[in-house]
Design an enzyme around this catalytic site. Sequence first.
Site, PDB file in Angstrom:
ATOM      1  CG  ASP A 185      -2.086   0.937   1.111  1.00  0.00           C
ATOM      2  OD1 ASP A 185      -2.292   1.501   0.020  1.00  0.00           O
ATOM      3  OD2 ASP A 185      -2.796   1.128   2.109  1.00  0.00           O
ATOM      4  N   GLY A 191       0.197   5.364  -4.463  1.00  0.00           N
ATOM      5  CA  GLY A 191      -0.409   6.633  -4.871  1.00  0.00           C
ATOM      6  C   GLY A 191       0.171   7.795  -4.080  1.00  0.00           C
ATOM      7  CD  GLU A 233     -12.829  -5.006  -1.926  1.00  0.00           C
ATOM      8  OE1 GLU A 233     -11.652  -5.396  -2.125  1.00  0.00           O
ATOM      9  OE2 GLU A 233     -13.707  -5.767  -1.470  1.00  0.00           O
ATOM     10  CG  ASN A 234      -7.406  -2.406  -5.963  1.00  0.00           C
ATOM     11  OD1 ASN A 234      -6.471  -3.180  -5.740  1.00  0.00           O
ATOM     12  ND2 ASN A 234      -7.691  -1.402  -5.128  1.00  0.00           N
TER      13      ASN A 234
END
Length: 247
Positions: free
Chosen positions: A20, A23, A67-68
């Site tokens: 994670d 981004g 979910e991505n």
Amino acid sequence: MTAKSSAGNTIPRHVAIIMDGNGRWAKKRMWNRLRGHREGAESVDVVTEAARTAGVEYLTLYAFSTENWSRPADEVNGLWALLEEFLEKKREKLVRNRIRLHFIGHLEHLPAGVRKKALEVKRATEEHGWDMTLTLALSYGARDEITCAAREIARMVERGEITANDISESAISAHLFTAGIPDPDLVIRTSGELRVSNFLLWQSAYAEYYFTETLWPDFREKEFLDALRAYAGRHRRFGRTGDQVKE
Ligand code: FPP
């Protein structure tokens, strides 16, 4: 469950990672999110090598969750293109380093070209022996995995192949995507988020968790070895008392 490395530490047999922070890593530099994912792919390469060198037998990486799919199409398409490029580029290295590639999740939902490449590289790595299995979780969600297993087992009951009393924990494990892979001993999550986000929920019942503030693109060999060291310092009790564990 565990082995001793040449460094003398207790090495987890199976490490699973929630990668994670790609981004945020890119945002800090005012770059496009895909640059963060690209740098994250470099971490995948480095950590895979570090895990193999340390003697880890199974490394499982959460690369794309169910979910991505709700992310912007540009990012989703960019991630698949990056994965395809990564698989092609690393194919020889995986074979040379005796690393078997494996997948969990709904591969049938992937773009056809990526799926084809994934299966082709998987086959190439299975042709010879291997010392470590690298599993990529793609279009994966743990609740969905458990639901699919329940459905399959219910069908077996309907067909009269088994009765409800035959449904044991090991029967459920055998119907998960991870059938045949031992449960994770250590689950790592990067980027400071303290959640498990629908990753290996059944399999991680007794796993040790390690959370770090480090963003995935900055998570390299040193950071991985730090996590292994933290694991080596934990006392796993599997529900027993401390005295029982010492016996
Ligand atoms: C989470 O970071 C990361 C992902 C959703 C994708 C993981 C993909 C890679 C590491 C690169 C490609 C993978 C392989 C196997 C070559 P995020 O985007 O949620 O980061 P943020 O929380 O900072 O926004």
